[in-house]
Design an enzyme around this catalytic site. Structure first.
Site, short mmCIF file in Angstrom:
data_model
loop_
_atom_site.label_atom_id
_atom_site.label_comp_id
_atom_site.label_asym_id
_atom_site.label_seq_id
_atom_site.Cartn_x
_atom_site.Cartn_y
_atom_site.Cartn_z
N ARG A 107 0.86 -1.19 0.00
CA ARG A 107 0.00 0.00 0.00
C ARG A 107 0.89 1.23 0.00
NH1 ARG A 107 -0.84 4.89 2.47
NH2 ARG A 107 -0.63 4.00 4.55
N GLU A 108 1.47 1.56 1.15
CA GLU A 108 2.38 2.72 1.18
C GLU A 108 3.48 2.52 0.14
OE1 GLU A 108 2.41 5.59 3.59
OE2 GLU A 108 3.74 6.26 2.00
N HIS A 167 -6.70 -0.14 2.70
CA HIS A 167 -6.55 1.20 3.24
C HIS A 167 -7.46 2.12 2.45
CE1 HIS A 167 -4.31 5.06 3.83
NE2 HIS A 167 -4.17 4.56 5.04
N ARG A 223 -9.87 0.01 11.63
CA ARG A 223 -8.94 0.94 12.27
C ARG A 223 -9.24 2.35 11.78
NH1 ARG A 223 -3.85 3.01 9.65
NH2 ARG A 223 -5.62 4.03 8.67
N THR A 257 2.26 11.99 8.93
CA THR A 257 2.16 12.00 7.47
C THR A 257 3.29 12.79 6.81
OG1 THR A 257 -0.20 11.88 7.79
CG2 THR A 257 0.54 12.55 5.60
N HIS A 284 2.24 5.22 12.35
CA HIS A 284 2.70 5.29 10.96
C HIS A 284 3.62 6.50 10.85
CE1 HIS A 284 1.96 4.79 6.53
NE2 HIS A 284 2.20 6.09 6.52
N HIS A 286 6.46 8.71 8.70
CA HIS A 286 7.25 9.03 7.51
C HIS A 286 8.65 9.47 7.94
CE1 HIS A 286 4.74 8.49 3.95
NE2 HIS A 286 3.78 8.45 4.85
N HIS A 381 39.41 -1.91 16.15
CA HIS A 381 38.15 -2.66 16.04
C HIS A 381 38.43 -4.11 15.68
CE1 HIS A 381 35.12 0.78 15.76
NE2 HIS A 381 36.28 1.35 15.93
#
Ligand code: ACO
Ligand code: AKG
Length: 490
Positions: A107-108, A167, A223, A257, A284, A286, A381
């Protein structure tokens, strides 16, 4: 205020008789009547907002500032993960060891600039993510196009373990055989004015309640999410969340968003919401300002239950919380939970598949799968890693089916790692001889980048000289054959 006894009483008046919330001056509330939350510890995060008991819109609250004590109150049974002594102590709210993933690559991720999934690609992504163990798959709104609807129906019929969600806008209509519907509507002034034609919160709430009732009547999970939550008015947010919670939604969603939220803002909002609704809380985030993973973690600490992710973070603009990076974040704090639920060894193949489909490269610094995520270079390291990998690794490559590499051909190398390479080559030298050949490698690496073969040649020539041209002793056939770019498996 630092005094142990600091107390402050304020009179409050809640301006809207329809609201159970009002904003109050910055302070930490420790108690009020009737108590809505279980303990002083769980209330510490309320810096600027109080929940006013529903029965009245005037009254008096007692503020106790002793929560600003230097020594935080810690529940006695909890202990920090052993790997990190500074790790936050769990409190009763935290879900870092009990969270669910709503995977939104379909979806996204379809909103990512390069995405154009075929049906076969969607099936493959859905199947892989299901095998990985995500709890939900979120797919594009079936109203988007006939193919979107057909693909959604196809995936619903695959019989996957993951629940299938779609959605949608806050409109009555599409469900297409899904287990649940994720409804969203803008609540910030920006979106109300420029996306929704000037709708006010009363109209939005009414619309939300109608849509929720419809979806519930279809037997689907529902939801409700407020788009652009972090630029929405707090009282508006809490009021609509409370209304939809009373209407019986399964989850409420907070959506950053535009990617503007910081982890602390997230903690405060989720923490506040946790005190207002009893249903699950989805988040959610971004990644416009690089906080998407940190914000997801912060939300879980504050009591969120579900996190939206996509593979490699693909989504609108620069995307959302990446699935792999979230796993990397959760492993140090929730190792047993993550290992019990998710098939981490699939992360690389899932990312490789999606990266190829949307024609991007995995970034070099990607958690877990970036090409050098488990490569160690500097001599200090390298020595410590060879002795014990946990000196410089919080994640274990083997948990993800991956391999650790130690770089040994640069000017930053040290005699300890060269000693290890000499041993891999099956050669024998004293420590002084190893230091001498290390100096030769560094001198050559000062002139140009060295490949493994170059460094090995220097070692072998040096060894030959030491042995008066007798030849190489005990050279291992297998070592070094798979090494590339100056690094070897450790
Ligand atoms: C933040 C997010 O990512 S939200 C999810 C975004 N996802 C999508 O947009 C899915 C793909 N989108 C599409 O296929 C199309 O945009 C559709 C099918 C959803 C709508 O297409 P269209 O009817 O042609 O409208 P268009 O996209 O131009 O404009 C959006 C319309 O939805 C309205 N709208 C916007 N958000 C919402 C919402 N959350 N709830 C209800 N209506 C909304 C707008 O006011 C606008 O209405 P209008 O037609 O009266 O002007
Ligand atoms: O539905 C949601 O919660 C999130 C919608 C979305 O993609 C966003 O707001 O960025």
């Amino acid at each position: 205020m630092t005094s142990l006894d600091a107390r402050l009483k304020i009179d409050f008046f809640c301006p809207s008789s329809t609201s159970n919330f009002c904003q109050i001056p910055a302070c930490t509330i420790l108690r009020f009547e009737p108590p809505r939350l279980p303990s002083a510890v769980s209330i510490c995060a309320f810096h600027f907002l109080s929940i006013i008991p529903a029965s009245s819109n005037t009254g008096q609250l007692t503020f106790d500032c002793s929560s600003t004590l230097d020594t935080p109150i810690r529940p006695s049974k909890m202990s920090a993960p052993t790997g990190n002594p500074y790790a936050r102590i769990d409190d009763l709210l935290s879900n870092v060891r009990n969270f669910k993933i709503i995977e939104s690559t379909l979806r996204e991720g379809e909103q990512f600039a390069n995405s154009h999934y075929s049906t076969e690609t969607k099936i493959k992504i859905a199947t892989m993510l299901d095998q990985f163990g995500v709890d939900y798959l979120e797919l594009t709104n079936p109203c988007s196009s006939p193919q979107s609807r057909a693909d959604l129906e196809t995936i619903c019929k695959l019989g996957l373990k993951a629940k299938i969600l779609t959605h949608t806008r806050c409109t009555i209509g599409c469900d297409a055989g899904v287990d649940g519907v994720d409804v969203v509507i803008g609540t910030s002034q920006f979106l109300r004015e420029h996306s929704l034609g000037g709708k006010d919160m009363v109209a939005i709430t009414k619309q939300a309640l109608e849509v929720i009732e419809y979806i519930k009547s279809r037997g689907c999970e529902v939801r409700f999410s407020t788009e652009d939550s972090f630029r929405s008015d707090l009282v508006d947010l809490l009021s609509i969340y409370k209304a939809v919670s009373q209407a019986g939604v399964d989850r409420v969603g907070i959506a950053d968003t535009v990617g503007c939220a910081s982890p602390r803002q997230v903690y405060d909002l989720v923490r506040t919401l946790r005190g207002c609704v009893s249903c699950d809380i989805e988040v959610h985030f971004h990644d416009d300002t690089g906080c998407a993973v940190a914000n997801a973690f912060s939300a879980l600490e504050a009591g969120a239950t579900h996190v939206d992710t996509s593979v490699l973070g693909i989504g609108e603009r620069n995307g959302i919380t990446p699935l792999g990076a979230l796993m990397a974040r959760m492993m140090p704090s929730s190792r047993d939970y993550v290992l019990s639920k998710y098939n981490l060894k699939m992360i690389k193949s899932i990312e490789d598949f999606v990266a190829e489909e949307v024609e991007i490269n995995t970034p070099f610094n990607n958690p877990i799968t970036g090409f050098c995520a488990f490569t160690h270079k500097a001599g200090i390291h390298a020595k410590a890693i060879l002795n014990s990998p946990s000196t410089y690794e919080i994640l274990k490559p083997e948990d993800f089916g991956l391999t650790r590499y130690v770089h040994f051909t640069s000017r930053l190398t040290g005699w300890n790692v060269i000693k290890s390479r000499i041993s891999q080559l099956g050669l024998i030298m004293t420590d002084d001889q190893i230091k001498e050949v290390t100096a030769k490698i560094k001198a050559m690496a000062d002139i140009r980048p060295l490949a493994i073969d170059d460094a090995d040649s220097i070692i072998r020539s040096f060894h030959l000289e030491l042995n008066n041209g007798e030849g190489q002793k005990g050279q291992s056939e297998q070592n070094g054959q798979n090494a590339q770019n100056g690094q070897v498996e450790a």
